[in-house]
Design an enzyme around this catalytic site. Sequence first.
Site, PDB file in Angstrom:
ATOM      1  N   GLY A  46       0.825  -1.199   0.000  1.00 59.75           N
ATOM      2  CA  GLY A  46       0.000   0.000   0.000  1.00 59.75           C
ATOM      3  C   GLY A  46       0.859   1.249   0.000  1.00 59.75           C
ATOM      4  O   GLY A  46       1.980   1.237   0.498  1.00 59.75           O
ATOM      5  N   SER A  47       0.318   2.337  -0.539  1.00 62.75           N
ATOM      6  CA  SER A  47       1.007   3.627  -0.444  1.00 62.75           C
ATOM      7  C   SER A  47       0.786   4.211   0.950  1.00 62.75           C
ATOM      8  O   SER A  47       0.009   3.690   1.743  1.00 62.75           O
ATOM      9  CB  SER A  47       0.484   4.580  -1.520  1.00 62.75           C
ATOM     10  OG  SER A  47       0.835   4.098  -2.798  1.00 62.75           O
ATOM     11  N   GLY A  48       1.482   5.305   1.227  1.00 61.44           N
ATOM     12  CA  GLY A  48       1.365   5.935   2.535  1.00 61.44           C
ATOM     13  C   GLY A  48       2.563   5.655   3.432  1.00 61.44           C
ATOM     14  O   GLY A  48       2.627   6.158   4.554  1.00 61.44           O
ATOM     15  N   HIS A  49       3.499   4.832   2.924  1.00 66.40           N
ATOM     16  CA  HIS A  49       4.690   4.493   3.707  1.00 66.40           C
ATOM     17  C   HIS A  49       5.948   5.143   3.122  1.00 66.40           C
ATOM     18  O   HIS A  49       7.058   4.713   3.406  1.00 66.40           O
ATOM     19  CB  HIS A  49       4.877   2.978   3.752  1.00 66.40           C
ATOM     20  CG  HIS A  49       3.676   2.232   4.231  1.00 66.40           C
ATOM     21  ND1 HIS A  49       3.117   2.450   5.457  1.00 66.40           N
ATOM     22  CD2 HIS A  49       2.905   1.292   3.618  1.00 66.40           C
ATOM     23  CE1 HIS A  49       2.051   1.665   5.608  1.00 66.40           C
ATOM     24  NE2 HIS A  49       1.906   0.955   4.500  1.00 66.40           N
TER      25      HIS A  49
ATOM     26  N   LYS B 205       5.725  -7.651   2.540  1.00 62.36           N
ATOM     27  CA  LYS B 205       5.450  -7.414   3.957  1.00 62.36           C
ATOM     28  C   LYS B 205       4.266  -8.309   4.347  1.00 62.36           C
ATOM     29  O   LYS B 205       3.286  -8.424   3.589  1.00 62.36           O
ATOM     30  CB  LYS B 205       5.112  -5.937   4.214  1.00 62.36           C
ATOM     31  CG  LYS B 205       6.287  -4.991   3.875  1.00 62.36           C
ATOM     32  CD  LYS B 205       6.172  -3.607   4.495  1.00 62.36           C
ATOM     33  CE  LYS B 205       4.978  -2.790   4.060  1.00 62.36           C
ATOM     34  NZ  LYS B 205       4.891  -2.566   2.601  1.00 62.36           N
TER      35      LYS B 205
ATOM     36  N   ASP C  16      -1.454  -8.297   0.895  1.00 63.96           N
ATOM     37  CA  ASP C  16      -0.202  -8.325   0.128  1.00 63.96           C
ATOM     38  C   ASP C  16       0.198  -9.758  -0.200  1.00 63.96           C
ATOM     39  O   ASP C  16       0.557 -10.074  -1.332  1.00 63.96           O
ATOM     40  CB  ASP C  16       0.926  -7.652   0.925  1.00 63.96           C
ATOM     41  CG  ASP C  16       0.806  -6.133   0.959  1.00 63.96           C
ATOM     42  OD1 ASP C  16       0.518  -5.527  -0.087  1.00 63.96           O
ATOM     43  OD2 ASP C  16       0.980  -5.543   2.046  1.00 63.96           O
TER      44      ASP C  16
ATOM     45  N   HIS D 172      -0.135   1.096   9.820  1.00 61.42           N
ATOM     46  CA  HIS D 172      -1.421   1.587   9.297  1.00 61.42           C
ATOM     47  C   HIS D 172      -2.272   2.126  10.434  1.00 61.42           C
ATOM     48  O   HIS D 172      -3.481   2.281  10.302  1.00 61.42           O
ATOM     49  CB  HIS D 172      -2.187   0.473   8.584  1.00 61.42           C
ATOM     50  CG  HIS D 172      -1.367  -0.274   7.606  1.00 61.42           C
ATOM     51  ND1 HIS D 172      -0.665  -1.426   7.944  1.00 61.42           N
ATOM     52  CD2 HIS D 172      -1.103  -0.046   6.306  1.00 61.42           C
ATOM     53  CE1 HIS D 172      -0.019  -1.855   6.875  1.00 61.42           C
ATOM     54  NE2 HIS D 172      -0.257  -1.042   5.873  1.00 61.42           N
TER      55      HIS D 172
END
Lengths: 330, 330
Positions: free
Chosen positions: B53-56, B104, B109, B218
């Site tokens: 996911g994006s945001g990391h 991860k 995922d 998250h």
Amino acid sequence: MKKIINQTDDIVIQMGKGMALAHPDKIEFEEKYKIFKRKTINPKKVALISGGGSGHEPAHAGYVGTGMLDAAVAGDVFASPSSVQVYHAIKQVTGEAGCLLIVKNYSGDCMNFDTAAEMAEEDDLKVLSVYVNDDVAVKDSLYTIGRRGVAGTVLVEKIAGAAAERGDSLENVQLLAQKTIEQVKSIGVALTSCTVPAKGTPTFDLGSDEIEFGVGIHGEPGIERRKSMTSHALAVEMLDLLIGELGLTDEDEIVVMVNGLGGTPLQELYVFNHDVRAILSSKNIHVYDTLVGNYMTAIDMAGLSLTVLKLTDELKALYDAPADTIAYHK
Amino acid sequence: MKKIINQTDDIVIQMGKGMALAHPDKIEFEEKYKIFKRKTINPKKVALISGGGSGHEPAHAGYVGTGMLDAAVAGDVFASPSSVQVYHAIKQVTGEAGCLLIVKNYSGDCMNFDTAAEMAEEDDLKVLSVYVNDDVAVKDSLYTIGRRGVAGTVLVEKIAGAAAERGDSLENVQLLAQKTIEQVKSIGVALTSCTVPAKGTPTFDLGSDEIEFGVGIHGEPGIERRKSMTSHALAVEMLDLLIGELGLTDEDEIVVMVNGLGGTPLQELYVFNHDVRAILSSKNIHVYDTLVGNYMTAIDMAGLSLTVLKLTDELKALYDAPADTIAYHK
């Protein structure tokens, strides 16, 4: 206030030691005068020193190293280092080639760096100074006569550092730093205030739909309080100011720095860079290089600043030279 | 919610384009499948792919480049990329040496990367996977069976990347990645929640004197809600967990990563590193290298994670190999 600290009085010392422990190959930290020093000093080249209040990390300790600074002097959070601190930094890194002080244009910094230079001159050291004033937001403010020095300072350190590294004379390093200062302009915007640890509460209040346009790196007021706007709308307004100040045309080549103020996700900095590029592209202004990240922060402030450096062939050659510091790699 | 964005739907695409525009020498961004790809692919070496996911940010696009990843696949914010996206990434960077997926350990995922691997195998590509589960906070959680993968993933990418770069076989790169996974442990703490753009409000609430000990990247719940504590007290508790998990003794040599979660000032990360070092020093555990910065974030969360990698001679040689990516230089 929630912060990962111990006693607020100890922040700068503990941060300095923590930084030196993390990067023992690059810097030393001298606790007594809060001086970050390059691991290996070359006494033959012009020494470069910057510094100022803490709270702007990685500035300036992050720029100590090959191709940039020889020392950075740290004041308390948002407070200038004393003239004695700066004097000791000069003494420790300056050889016969002399020393250039790169000072952000705040009254306290100017006064203390100038006094330190006078003290060092009495010891027969050659010291010159430049004063960075890239922030186009305001002329004269809470802490400044004239314009404030912000993230553009990093690019001045980069270019002057390259000139010093190649063996330029003190006068020439000063001249090139000054030329860079004349070509670099910045403007910032805050979405939230910062919180100075010793105070414990936010420096200013912003409504849930408000931003501070033109904010300074200590939370000083900017041009005006505005309603929140999109990244694209912000980029239009910020670029308009910078392009106007620099008189940029479609023949110009620039370096763009999108600088996070400490609490801004990288995600937003890259979204903003996308908008910046779309606008520059529509004006046929060529971007030679881009820096995106936290280069000159205001502790935990959410927001960003945009810096534009207008290149000449002379500056470009120095911009391209290698740099190897904690926070800047080239 | 105040963020420097345009429409929330466009964040990942605009961020990806903004990132590629900033670093054209290092990465390309393919909009259709949201793939960040190394500028020059070497078809003879084992390809390395990660993502999630994006945001990391800067994970994982920031680790695409020499000595680390060949491609990173970006999902929406905090959502796994689809199997089709991952499949296309595999197709684009995998040669006869095959491909290792560094996943991860989150259910979404794992499912999507596994399906993508099966699809690629039908095209006669050799694909193996490893699953990073360095977060010691919880076993099984909202998004995970087993332990979660967090900032330790960056070190897995570093070491596997070095093995791939020196020409190791796919099986050996997988083995070394797996050995790294077994030696790397992390624990995180949040001072504030993150705010997912599409939701617009904080994921969880924390009182003004509370922290979430063991938080996930998250904003998943951790071990427990606690009262705020000093940096030193935090370092003691976090290190205790990691030292226990790794069974560290005074004969061990480790890499320490102090990772900001997105909204944390660098100042605090260095203060914390100072405390970490004092504690490790008292236990005679030798720190071989330290990383301090934003390596694996949770959008705008204030807080940090601590990662410890226990080195062996084999891993150390790979750790020391050069890496040149947007967010990792060695």
